[in-house]
Design a protein around this motif. Structure first.
Motif, PDB file in Angstrom:
ATOM      1  N   LYS A 182       0.835  -1.204   0.000  1.00  0.00           N
ATOM      2  CA  LYS A 182       0.000   0.000   0.000  1.00  0.00           C
ATOM      3  C   LYS A 182       0.865   1.248   0.000  1.00  0.00           C
ATOM      4  CE  LYS A 182      -3.713   2.126   2.750  1.00  0.00           C
ATOM      5  NZ  LYS A 182      -4.536   1.990   3.978  1.00  0.00           N
ATOM      6  N   ASN A 208      -2.354 -13.147  -1.725  1.00  0.00           N
ATOM      7  CA  ASN A 208      -1.752 -12.482  -0.575  1.00  0.00           C
ATOM      8  C   ASN A 208      -1.037 -13.548   0.255  1.00  0.00           C
ATOM      9  OD1 ASN A 208      -3.643 -13.503   1.572  1.00  0.00           O
ATOM     10  ND2 ASN A 208      -5.126 -12.361   0.329  1.00  0.00           N
ATOM     11  N   ASN A 230      -3.540  -8.940   2.761  1.00  0.00           N
ATOM     12  CA  ASN A 230      -4.586  -8.640   1.783  1.00  0.00           C
ATOM     13  C   ASN A 230      -4.855  -7.138   1.641  1.00  0.00           C
ATOM     14  OD1 ASN A 230      -5.876  -8.314   4.232  1.00  0.00           O
ATOM     15  ND2 ASN A 230      -7.724  -9.433   3.653  1.00  0.00           N
ATOM     16  N   ILE A 231      -4.534  -6.330   2.662  1.00  0.00           N
ATOM     17  CA  ILE A 231      -4.740  -4.882   2.517  1.00  0.00           C
ATOM     18  C   ILE A 231      -3.820  -4.319   1.437  1.00  0.00           C
ATOM     19  CG2 ILE A 231      -5.549  -4.512   4.879  1.00  0.00           C
ATOM     20  CD1 ILE A 231      -2.749  -3.378   5.518  1.00  0.00           C
ATOM     21  N   HIS A 232      -2.659  -4.921   1.284  1.00  0.00           N
ATOM     22  CA  HIS A 232      -1.719  -4.491   0.245  1.00  0.00           C
ATOM     23  C   HIS A 232      -2.175  -5.008  -1.119  1.00  0.00           C
ATOM     24  CE1 HIS A 232       0.956  -2.952   3.304  1.00  0.00           C
ATOM     25  NE2 HIS A 232       0.942  -4.119   3.912  1.00  0.00           N
ATOM     26  N   GLN A 233      -2.654  -6.239  -1.138  1.00  0.00           N
ATOM     27  CA  GLN A 233      -3.209  -6.800  -2.373  1.00  0.00           C
ATOM     28  C   GLN A 233      -4.353  -5.929  -2.886  1.00  0.00           C
ATOM     29  OE1 GLN A 233      -5.269 -10.472  -1.779  1.00  0.00           O
ATOM     30  NE2 GLN A 233      -5.502 -10.909  -3.964  1.00  0.00           N
ATOM     31  N   LYS A 234      -5.233  -5.518  -1.988  1.00  0.00           N
ATOM     32  CA  LYS A 234      -6.363  -4.667  -2.372  1.00  0.00           C
ATOM     33  C   LYS A 234      -5.882  -3.326  -2.919  1.00  0.00           C
ATOM     34  CE  LYS A 234      -9.752  -6.656   0.838  1.00  0.00           C
ATOM     35  NZ  LYS A 234     -10.564  -6.420   2.068  1.00  0.00           N
ATOM     36  N   ALA A 235      -4.837  -2.774  -2.322  1.00  0.00           N
ATOM     37  CA  ALA A 235      -4.302  -1.489  -2.791  1.00  0.00           C
ATOM     38  C   ALA A 235      -3.755  -1.611  -4.209  1.00  0.00           C
ATOM     39  CB  ALA A 235      -3.205  -1.011  -1.840  1.00  0.00           C
ATOM     40  N   ARG A 237      -4.756  -3.804  -6.482  1.00  0.00           N
ATOM     41  CA  ARG A 237      -5.887  -3.999  -7.385  1.00  0.00           C
ATOM     42  C   ARG A 237      -6.611  -2.671  -7.647  1.00  0.00           C
ATOM     43  NH1 ARG A 237      -7.534  -9.679  -7.659  1.00  0.00           N
ATOM     44  NH2 ARG A 237      -9.710  -9.080  -7.960  1.00  0.00           N
ATOM     45  N   GLN A 238      -6.753  -1.874  -6.612  1.00  0.00           N
ATOM     46  CA  GLN A 238      -7.390  -0.567  -6.776  1.00  0.00           C
ATOM     47  C   GLN A 238      -6.542   0.362  -7.633  1.00  0.00           C
ATOM     48  OE1 GLN A 238      -8.021   0.521  -2.692  1.00  0.00           O
ATOM     49  NE2 GLN A 238      -9.768  -0.866  -2.434  1.00  0.00           N
ATOM     50  N   GLU A 286     -12.691  -8.558 -12.959  1.00  0.00           N
ATOM     51  CA  GLU A 286     -13.216  -8.619 -11.597  1.00  0.00           C
ATOM     52  C   GLU A 286     -13.351  -7.226 -10.987  1.00  0.00           C
ATOM     53  OE1 GLU A 286     -11.257 -12.988 -10.425  1.00  0.00           O
ATOM     54  OE2 GLU A 286     -10.459 -11.135  -9.551  1.00  0.00           O
ATOM     55  N   MET A 287     -12.445  -6.334 -11.353  1.00  0.00           N
ATOM     56  CA  MET A 287     -12.457  -4.972 -10.813  1.00  0.00           C
ATOM     57  C   MET A 287     -13.353  -4.042 -11.630  1.00  0.00           C
ATOM     58  SD  MET A 287     -10.551  -5.181  -8.155  1.00  0.00           S
ATOM     59  CE  MET A 287     -10.327  -3.453  -7.714  1.00  0.00           C
TER      60      MET A 287
END
Length: 349
Positions: A182, A208, A230-235, A237-238, A286-287
């Motif tokens: 992130k 993740n 997973n918070i980094h994975q989400k960042a 992807r965003q 997916e996004m």
């Protein structure tokens, strides 16, 4: 139009971070990259690193000789930086297009990095020359120190090394490669420019660190930089779903033989070339961000490197494809990323 007739046509992509190794492995893996990508930026960390023009020309010839003649593929070569790199040779290589960029491996940060740079201060004269001629610096951005937790190495590198480096060389073109956190996403969003961009891999978008330990340790998911929370994975992807032009495709496909992955000291690296582009398409879908797929895969990278955007196109079709479980290399095998899994997208024809 049925689900299996859905098609996406984009400008043929480039992969801005590829490990091909050499000899038997090179001959086996190169066509997986050539099948999907028009160009690839070739990493120089062989057992005998690509540290000068002669080695680069020789390696490029071996790559082209190993490539299927049906594929129109261009390998883009990089120079492995050491404390002994000669600025004049680097400049000649860049101006003659023998090198597209130079790669900074912090000492002992990843595969074949024992000849890497121990201190940035050792190569100040080299970076000055690179800034002057406009040669991009590619960075494996991890702070290697036993006192730093492995999951914090990337964030510490930004704070301790990247920020001071950019202050000293504000016009040095830098790619922060295979970002995983992130903190890196936020840094690129804040400071991304014609002088600073980042690549993102498919495996850090899909996985993740929980995946690496699911059902027992998963050695084929061990890579460097290591998978994060997973918070980094989400960042990540965003970041790709935002359409930000300072992020682009770099798969960091990195083949290792099975015997070297399953070992007392297993090698870090994920061989994703057979599925990387199809994985990116899946993630963008997916996004709900397919409108940004072409810019991420085919436009942002060439613009940063001041290279022409490819004229050829590639068509992907919504049709199931099973990834090979294993790839034979003589008496050995390589297990690819997503081995045996079924993806929803295929390459047309």
């Amino acid at each position: 139009m049925t689900e299996y007739e859905k098609k996406i046509t984009i400008i043929k992509p480039d992969d801005w971070h590829v490990h091909l190794r050499d000899n038997k492995i090179l001959k086996k893996v190169i066509n997986y990259t050539g099948k999907f990508y028009a160009r690839a930026l070739i990493m120089p960390n062989l057992d005998d690193p690509i540290t000068n023009c002669f080695k680069s020309i020789s390696y490029r010839n071996r790559i082209l000789k190993s490539m299927n003649w049906n594929y129109k593929f261009q390998p883009l070569m990089t120079c492995y930086l050491t404390d002994r790199t000669i600025p004049e040779e680097l400049e000649i290589g860049f101006l003659k297009k023998i090198f597209i960029a130079a790669k900074l491996y912090p000492y002992c940060s990843t595969t074949n990095s024992k000849k890497g740079v121990k201190k940035i201060s050792h190569i100040t004269h080299i970076l000055e020359r690179m800034e002057k001629i406009g040669m991009p610096l590619l960075i494996h951005g991890e702070e290697v120190n036993k006192s730093i937790d492995i999951y914090d190495r990337e964030a510490e590198f930004i704070k301790n090394t990247l920020d001071p480096l950019r202050n000293c060389f504000p016009k040095l073109k830098i790619v922060l490669e295979h970002i995983t956190t992130k903190e890196s996403v936020e840094y690129i969003k804040k400071y991304g420019s014609n002088y600073l961009c980042a690549t993102i891999t498919p495996h850090h978008l899909i996985l993740n660190r929980n995946d690496m330990f699911s059902g027992g340790i998963q050695p084929y998911l061990y890579c460097l930089p290591i998978l994060k929370k997973n918070i980094h994975q989400k960042a990540l992807r965003q970041a790709i779903a935002s359409g930000n032009k300072h992020f682009f495709l770099g798969s960091d496909t990195a083949p290792h033989l099975h015997k070297d992955k399953i070992n007392f000291f297993g090698c870090a690296g994920i061989f994703n070339a057979p599925s990387s582009l199809l994985s990116y398409v899946t993630i963008f879908e997916e996004m709900q961000a397919l409108k940004y797929l072409q810019s991420f895969c085919s436009e942002n990278g060439p613009k940063f490197y001041n290279l022409p955007i490819n004229k050829e196109t590639i068509t992907l079709i919504k049709k199931p494809l099973k990834i090979k479980k294993r790839i034979s290399v003589g008496n050995n095998i390589i297990i690819p990323f997503l081995s045996g899994k079924i993806l929803n997208w295929s390459l047309e024809n």
